[in-house]
Scaffold this motif. Structure first.
Motif, mmCIF file in Angstrom:
data_model
loop_
_atom_site.group_PDB
_atom_site.id
_atom_site.type_symbol
_atom_site.label_atom_id
_atom_site.label_comp_id
_atom_site.label_asym_id
_atom_site.label_seq_id
_atom_site.Cartn_x
_atom_site.Cartn_y
_atom_site.Cartn_z
ATOM 1 N N TYR A 35 -9.825 15.483 -2.945
ATOM 2 C CA TYR A 35 -8.631 16.188 -2.501
ATOM 3 C C TYR A 35 -7.669 16.349 -3.680
ATOM 4 N N GLY A 42 1.158 17.506 1.203
ATOM 5 C CA GLY A 42 -0.055 16.967 1.799
ATOM 6 C C GLY A 42 -1.270 17.146 0.901
ATOM 7 N N ARG B 9 10.018 16.848 8.020
ATOM 8 C CA ARG B 9 9.465 16.789 6.659
ATOM 9 C C ARG B 9 10.134 15.690 5.856
ATOM 10 N N TYR B 33 -5.587 11.092 12.610
ATOM 11 C CA TYR B 33 -5.334 9.956 11.720
ATOM 12 C C TYR B 33 -3.879 9.961 11.274
ATOM 13 N N TYR B 35 -1.860 8.243 8.130
ATOM 14 C CA TYR B 35 -1.948 7.523 6.865
ATOM 15 C C TYR B 35 -0.539 7.289 6.317
ATOM 16 N N GLN B 37 1.363 6.719 2.587
ATOM 17 C CA GLN B 37 1.161 6.809 1.145
ATOM 18 C C GLN B 37 2.435 6.373 0.432
ATOM 19 N N PRO B 43 -3.398 7.255 -0.130
ATOM 20 C CA PRO B 43 -3.108 7.068 1.297
ATOM 21 C C PRO B 43 -3.863 5.872 1.873
ATOM 22 N N MET B 89 5.449 8.271 2.226
ATOM 23 C CA MET B 89 5.055 9.529 2.865
ATOM 24 C C MET B 89 4.112 9.170 4.009
ATOM 25 N N LEU B 91 1.428 10.647 6.431
ATOM 26 C CA LEU B 91 0.542 11.806 6.504
ATOM 27 C C LEU B 91 -0.280 11.773 7.787
ATOM 28 N N LEU B 107 -11.340 15.919 6.648
ATOM 29 C CA LEU B 107 -10.029 15.733 7.244
ATOM 30 C C LEU B 107 -9.093 16.816 6.732
ATOM 31 N N THR B 108 -8.358 17.448 7.639
ATOM 32 C CA THR B 108 -7.322 18.400 7.274
ATOM 33 C C THR B 108 -5.976 17.709 7.426
ATOM 34 N N PHE B 109 -5.202 17.706 6.345
ATOM 35 C CA PHE B 109 -3.923 17.000 6.329
ATOM 36 C C PHE B 109 -2.749 17.938 6.579
ATOM 37 N N GLY B 110 -1.710 17.377 7.171
ATOM 38 C CA GLY B 110 -0.446 18.075 7.263
ATOM 39 C C GLY B 110 0.342 17.888 5.973
ATOM 40 N N ALA B 111 1.541 18.480 5.936
ATOM 41 C CA ALA B 111 2.380 18.424 4.731
ATOM 42 C C ALA B 111 3.042 17.072 4.543
ATOM 43 N N GLY B 112 3.048 16.257 5.592
ATOM 44 C CA GLY B 112 3.597 14.918 5.476
ATOM 45 C C GLY B 112 5.059 14.814 5.879
ATOM 46 N N ARG B 114 8.292 12.536 4.688
ATOM 47 C CA ARG B 114 8.749 11.564 3.684
ATOM 48 C C ARG B 114 9.903 10.765 4.242
#
Lengths: 112, 118
Positions: A35, A42, B9, B33, B35, B37, B43, B89, B91, B107-112, B114
């Motif tokens: 990644y 993200g 965000r 999921y 996570y 970080q 993460p 962060m 995630l 896995l497709t992550f979001g922008a997180g 913070r």
């Protein structure tokens, strides 16, 4: 101790140069994922490797998996400013668990 | 392109306060999921859901953290009370693969989200 170790932790290269990032596992790999993360954002999926000896390429990025050595490498050819960011390897370390354990990341800076 | 939505965000809170994060996974994704970080680190998995059930929460500090996915769709992660060390962060990620199955699991992550705890 870290189950996935990445090296180097940070890397500064001049634009146009090649570079390699390594990811080594202390356990058997059941899948290895690369990644990229821009600061404060993200994770963006790059590539997935599942079989020993597998090699995948996307544009100027190539990833390889050495199952016997429990490690993977990510190689960038002719680096560009757009390659800057944090590269993370993630791995499935328990068969069927379907959760990723991540390395600590490699911060890549590209100097013009 | 389908995305994992997260909010807020950014969140700044004082220690001992409660904070909550929300995640809406990609439609149809059974596994979700959370996570955490910490700056400069990779993460770390806090909790994994399959539909509405918890599959793995072994690393979730259960004295102060809770997570739920009541209808098996969106999810909320709560911290109460927040501590200085919770600054990180958070995630959210989702995937269509079920736990226990073999094969690829991207896995497709979001922008997180913070979090800063003062």
């Amino acid at each position: 101790s870290q189950e996935l170790e990445q090296s180097p932790q940070s890397l500064i290269v001049q634009e146009g140069k090649n570079l390699t990032i390594n990811c080594t596992s202390s356990k058997t790999l059941y899948g290895l994922y690369w990644y990229k993360q821009k600061y404060g954002e993200g994770l963006i999926f790059l590539m997935m490797l599942q079989k020993g000896g597998e090699e995948k390429s996307h544009e100027k990025i190539t990833a390889k998996l050495d199952e016997k050595k429990q490690q993977s490498s990510l190689h960038i050819t002719a680096s560009q400013p757009s390659h800057a960011g944090i590269y993370l390897c993630g791995a499935v370390l328990i068969q069927g668990a379907q959760k990723l354990v991540f390395g600590q990341g490699t911060r890549l800076t590209i100097n013009p | 392109e389908a995305e994992v939505a997260q909010s807020p965000r950014y969140k700044i809170t004082e220690k001992s306060q409660a904070v909550a994060f929300w995640c809406d996974p990609i439609s149809g994704h059974a596994t979700l999921y959370w996570y955490r970080q910490i700056l400069g680190q990779g993460p770390e998995l806090l909790v994994q859901f399959q539909d509405e059930s918890v599959v793995d929460d072994s690393q979730l500090p259960k004295d102060r953290f809770s997570a739920e996915r009541l209808k098996g769709v969106d999810s909320t992660l709560k911290i109460q009370p927040a501590e200085l060390g919770d600054s990180a962060m958070y995630l959210c990620a989702s995937s269509s693969v079920y736990s226990g199955s073999s094969g690829a699991n991207v896995l497709t992550f979001g922008a997180g989200s913070r979090l800063t705890v003062l």
